[in-house]
Motif scaffolding. Structure first.
Motif, PDB file in Angstrom:
ATOM      1  N   MET A 273       0.855  -1.196   0.000  1.00 32.83           N
ATOM      2  CA  MET A 273       0.000   0.000   0.000  1.00 32.83           C
ATOM      3  C   MET A 273       0.883   1.235   0.000  1.00 32.83           C
ATOM      4  SD  MET A 273      -3.016  -0.715   2.739  1.00 32.83           S
ATOM      5  CE  MET A 273      -4.528  -1.444   2.235  1.00 32.83           C
ATOM      6  N   ASP A 274       0.450   2.247  -0.743  1.00 35.26           N
ATOM      7  CA  ASP A 274       1.136   3.529  -0.732  1.00 35.26           C
ATOM      8  C   ASP A 274       0.812   4.270   0.558  1.00 35.26           C
ATOM      9  OD1 ASP A 274       2.360   3.318  -3.268  1.00 35.26           O
ATOM     10  OD2 ASP A 274       0.493   3.904  -4.249  1.00 35.26           O
ATOM     11  N   ALA A 275       1.663   5.217   0.915  1.00 38.48           N
ATOM     12  CA  ALA A 275       1.422   6.038   2.106  1.00 38.48           C
ATOM     13  C   ALA A 275       0.157   6.869   1.880  1.00 38.48           C
ATOM     14  CB  ALA A 275       2.611   6.935   2.375  1.00 38.48           C
ATOM     15  N   SER A 276      -0.837   6.654   2.736  1.00 41.09           N
ATOM     16  CA  SER A 276      -2.109   7.355   2.608  1.00 41.09           C
ATOM     17  C   SER A 276      -3.007   6.932   3.767  1.00 41.09           C
ATOM     18  CB  SER A 276      -2.784   7.011   1.278  1.00 41.09           C
ATOM     19  OG  SER A 276      -3.944   7.802   1.108  1.00 41.09           O
ATOM     20  N   THR A 277      -4.242   7.380   3.730  1.00 39.99           N
ATOM     21  CA  THR A 277      -5.245   6.961   4.695  1.00 39.99           C
ATOM     22  C   THR A 277      -6.291   6.129   3.962  1.00 39.99           C
ATOM     23  OG1 THR A 277      -4.908   8.972   5.985  1.00 39.99           O
ATOM     24  CG2 THR A 277      -6.937   7.755   6.380  1.00 39.99           C
ATOM     25  N   TYR A 278      -6.644   4.981   4.536  1.00 41.12           N
ATOM     26  CA  TYR A 278      -7.560   4.053   3.899  1.00 41.12           C
ATOM     27  C   TYR A 278      -8.737   3.767   4.824  1.00 41.12           C
ATOM     28  CZ  TYR A 278      -3.607   3.097   0.799  1.00 41.12           C
ATOM     29  OH  TYR A 278      -2.580   3.216  -0.086  1.00 41.12           O
ATOM     30  N   THR A 279      -9.875   3.437   4.227  1.00 45.21           N
ATOM     31  CA  THR A 279     -11.036   2.996   4.973  1.00 45.21           C
ATOM     32  C   THR A 279     -11.250   1.525   4.651  1.00 45.21           C
ATOM     33  OG1 THR A 279     -12.055   5.180   4.870  1.00 45.21           O
ATOM     34  CG2 THR A 279     -13.505   3.321   5.360  1.00 45.21           C
ATOM     35  N   LEU A 280     -11.262   0.701   5.692  1.00 44.12           N
ATOM     36  CA  LEU A 280     -11.464  -0.732   5.518  1.00 44.12           C
ATOM     37  C   LEU A 280     -12.788  -1.123   6.154  1.00 44.12           C
ATOM     38  CD1 LEU A 280      -7.893  -1.934   6.537  1.00 44.12           C
ATOM     39  CD2 LEU A 280      -8.758  -1.517   4.239  1.00 44.12           C
ATOM     40  N   THR A 281     -13.494  -2.047   5.527  1.00 40.11           N
ATOM     41  CA  THR A 281     -14.786  -2.492   6.028  1.00 40.11           C
ATOM     42  C   THR A 281     -14.756  -3.998   6.226  1.00 40.11           C
ATOM     43  OG1 THR A 281     -15.885  -0.727   4.805  1.00 40.11           O
ATOM     44  CG2 THR A 281     -17.268  -2.537   5.580  1.00 40.11           C
ATOM     45  N   TRP A 282     -15.222  -4.428   7.388  1.00 39.48           N
ATOM     46  CA  TRP A 282     -15.309  -5.851   7.699  1.00 39.48           C
ATOM     47  C   TRP A 282     -16.757  -6.297   7.555  1.00 39.48           C
ATOM     48  CZ3 TRP A 282     -15.608  -8.022  13.289  1.00 39.48           C
ATOM     49  CH2 TRP A 282     -15.667  -9.416  13.255  1.00 39.48           C
ATOM     50  N   ASP A 283     -17.011  -7.238   6.665  1.00 38.59           N
ATOM     51  CA  ASP A 283     -18.345  -7.823   6.519  1.00 38.59           C
ATOM     52  C   ASP A 283     -18.472  -8.918   7.575  1.00 38.59           C
ATOM     53  OD1 ASP A 283     -20.738  -8.975   5.841  1.00 38.59           O
ATOM     54  OD2 ASP A 283     -20.071  -9.729   3.886  1.00 38.59           O
ATOM     55  N   ALA A 284     -19.087  -8.589   8.692  1.00 37.83           N
ATOM     56  CA  ALA A 284     -19.197  -9.515   9.820  1.00 37.83           C
ATOM     57  C   ALA A 284     -20.524 -10.257   9.816  1.00 37.83           C
ATOM     58  CB  ALA A 284     -19.020  -8.744  11.115  1.00 37.83           C
ATOM     59  N   SER A 285     -21.161 -10.385   8.671  1.00 42.38           N
ATOM     60  CA  SER A 285     -22.472 -11.030   8.604  1.00 42.38           C
ATOM     61  C   SER A 285     -22.413 -12.497   9.007  1.00 42.38           C
ATOM     62  CB  SER A 285     -23.074 -10.876   7.211  1.00 42.38           C
ATOM     63  OG  SER A 285     -22.220 -11.460   6.243  1.00 42.38           O
ATOM     64  N   ASN A 286     -21.262 -13.149   8.821  1.00 42.46           N
ATOM     65  CA  ASN A 286     -21.127 -14.562   9.182  1.00 42.46           C
ATOM     66  C   ASN A 286     -20.464 -14.757  10.538  1.00 42.46           C
ATOM     67  OD1 ASN A 286     -22.313 -15.468   6.792  1.00 42.46           O
ATOM     68  ND2 ASN A 286     -20.369 -15.382   5.706  1.00 42.46           N
ATOM     69  N   ALA A 287     -20.139 -13.681  11.223  1.00 43.66           N
ATOM     70  CA  ALA A 287     -19.487 -13.761  12.536  1.00 43.66           C
ATOM     71  C   ALA A 287     -20.538 -13.654  13.632  1.00 43.66           C
ATOM     72  CB  ALA A 287     -18.454 -12.656  12.685  1.00 43.66           C
ATOM     73  N   SER A 288     -20.272 -14.311  14.750  1.00 42.67           N
ATOM     74  CA  SER A 288     -21.205 -14.234  15.874  1.00 42.67           C
ATOM     75  C   SER A 288     -20.840 -13.059  16.775  1.00 42.67           C
ATOM     76  CB  SER A 288     -21.188 -15.542  16.663  1.00 42.67           C
ATOM     77  OG  SER A 288     -19.880 -15.824  17.112  1.00 42.67           O
ATOM     78  N   SER A 289     -21.780 -12.653  17.595  1.00 42.59           N
ATOM     79  CA  SER A 289     -21.535 -11.572  18.549  1.00 42.59           C
ATOM     80  C   SER A 289     -20.401 -11.958  19.479  1.00 42.59           C
ATOM     81  CB  SER A 289     -22.793 -11.297  19.368  1.00 42.59           C
ATOM     82  OG  SER A 289     -23.830 -10.844  18.542  1.00 42.59           O
ATOM     83  N   GLY A 290     -19.608 -10.977  19.875  1.00 42.43           N
ATOM     84  CA  GLY A 290     -18.512 -11.239  20.797  1.00 42.43           C
ATOM     85  C   GLY A 290     -17.388 -10.236  20.649  1.00 42.43           C
ATOM     86  N   VAL A 291     -16.258 -10.548  21.286  1.00 41.21           N
ATOM     87  CA  VAL A 291     -15.084  -9.680  21.271  1.00 41.21           C
ATOM     88  C   VAL A 291     -14.141 -10.130  20.153  1.00 41.21           C
ATOM     89  CG1 VAL A 291     -13.090  -8.889  22.594  1.00 41.21           C
ATOM     90  CG2 VAL A 291     -15.280  -9.228  23.736  1.00 41.21           C
ATOM     91  N   TYR A 292     -13.637  -9.168  19.409  1.00 41.73           N
ATOM     92  CA  TYR A 292     -12.689  -9.429  18.328  1.00 41.73           C
ATOM     93  C   TYR A 292     -11.540  -8.435  18.437  1.00 41.73           C
ATOM     94  CZ  TYR A 292     -16.290 -12.359  16.263  1.00 41.73           C
ATOM     95  OH  TYR A 292     -17.218 -13.342  16.052  1.00 41.73           O
ATOM     96  N   PHE A 293     -10.436  -8.757  17.788  1.00 41.15           N
ATOM     97  CA  PHE A 293      -9.271  -7.879  17.759  1.00 41.15           C
ATOM     98  C   PHE A 293      -8.874  -7.640  16.312  1.00 41.15           C
ATOM     99  CE2 PHE A 293      -9.201 -10.106  21.764  1.00 41.15           C
ATOM    100  CZ  PHE A 293      -8.947  -9.107  22.672  1.00 41.15           C
ATOM    101  N   VAL A 294      -8.575  -6.387  15.982  1.00 38.83           N
ATOM    102  CA  VAL A 294      -8.086  -6.037  14.652  1.00 38.83           C
ATOM    103  C   VAL A 294      -6.606  -5.700  14.796  1.00 38.83           C
ATOM    104  CG1 VAL A 294      -8.317  -4.489  12.687  1.00 38.83           C
ATOM    105  CG2 VAL A 294     -10.341  -5.119  14.013  1.00 38.83           C
ATOM    106  N   LYS A 295      -5.774  -6.422  14.071  1.00 40.43           N
ATOM    107  CA  LYS A 295      -4.322  -6.244  14.154  1.00 40.43           C
ATOM    108  C   LYS A 295      -3.812  -5.722  12.811  1.00 40.43           C
ATOM    109  CE  LYS A 295      -0.140  -8.996  14.896  1.00 40.43           C
ATOM    110  NZ  LYS A 295       0.332 -10.375  15.140  1.00 40.43           N
ATOM    111  N   ALA A 296      -3.164  -4.553  12.851  1.00 36.36           N
ATOM    112  CA  ALA A 296      -2.608  -3.937  11.645  1.00 36.36           C
ATOM    113  C   ALA A 296      -1.089  -3.919  11.753  1.00 36.36           C
ATOM    114  CB  ALA A 296      -3.139  -2.525  11.473  1.00 36.36           C
ATOM    115  N   GLN A 297      -0.413  -4.461  10.754  1.00 39.61           N
ATOM    116  CA  GLN A 297       1.044  -4.475  10.704  1.00 39.61           C
ATOM    117  C   GLN A 297       1.499  -3.704   9.479  1.00 39.61           C
ATOM    118  OE1 GLN A 297       1.193  -8.901  10.869  1.00 39.61           O
ATOM    119  NE2 GLN A 297       2.733  -8.541  12.456  1.00 39.61           N
ATOM    120  N   SER A 298       2.457  -2.777   9.696  1.00 35.62           N
ATOM    121  CA  SER A 298       2.947  -1.953   8.608  1.00 35.62           C
ATOM    122  C   SER A 298       4.307  -1.381   8.976  1.00 35.62           C
ATOM    123  CB  SER A 298       1.961  -0.814   8.330  1.00 35.62           C
ATOM    124  OG  SER A 298       2.543   0.175   7.519  1.00 35.62           O
TER     125      SER A 298
END
Length: 67
Positions: free
Chosen positions: A29-54
């Motif tokens: 990815m080029d240096a910039s600001t991005y918007t990411l969307t998670w389609d969680a329609s198949n995920a159940s309710s609960g706690v999740y963690f989003v990990k970004a490495q760069s």
């Protein structure tokens, strides 16, 4: 997601057991600001963690999914 310098970026969603449930970004990815969307329609309710490495930095964000 703010990418300060161009390079490899990986953004994944993990469940509470540490299993990867979704990959939101994986690649160059080029240096910039991005918007990411998670389609969680198949995920159940609960706690999740989003990990970004760069450019040698790792950021983790905790989120609560409620349906």
């Amino acid at each position: 997601l703010a990418v300060p310098e161009a390079g490899q970026v990986s953004v994944q969603v993990y469940n509470i057991m540490g299993q990867v449930v979704a990959t939101l970004a994986n690649g160059y990815m080029d240096a910039s600001t991005y918007t990411l969307t998670w389609d969680a329609s198949n995920a159940s309710s609960g706690v999740y963690f989003v990990k970004a490495q760069s450019a040698g930095s790792v950021t983790t964000q905790k989120l609560m999914l409620m349906k």
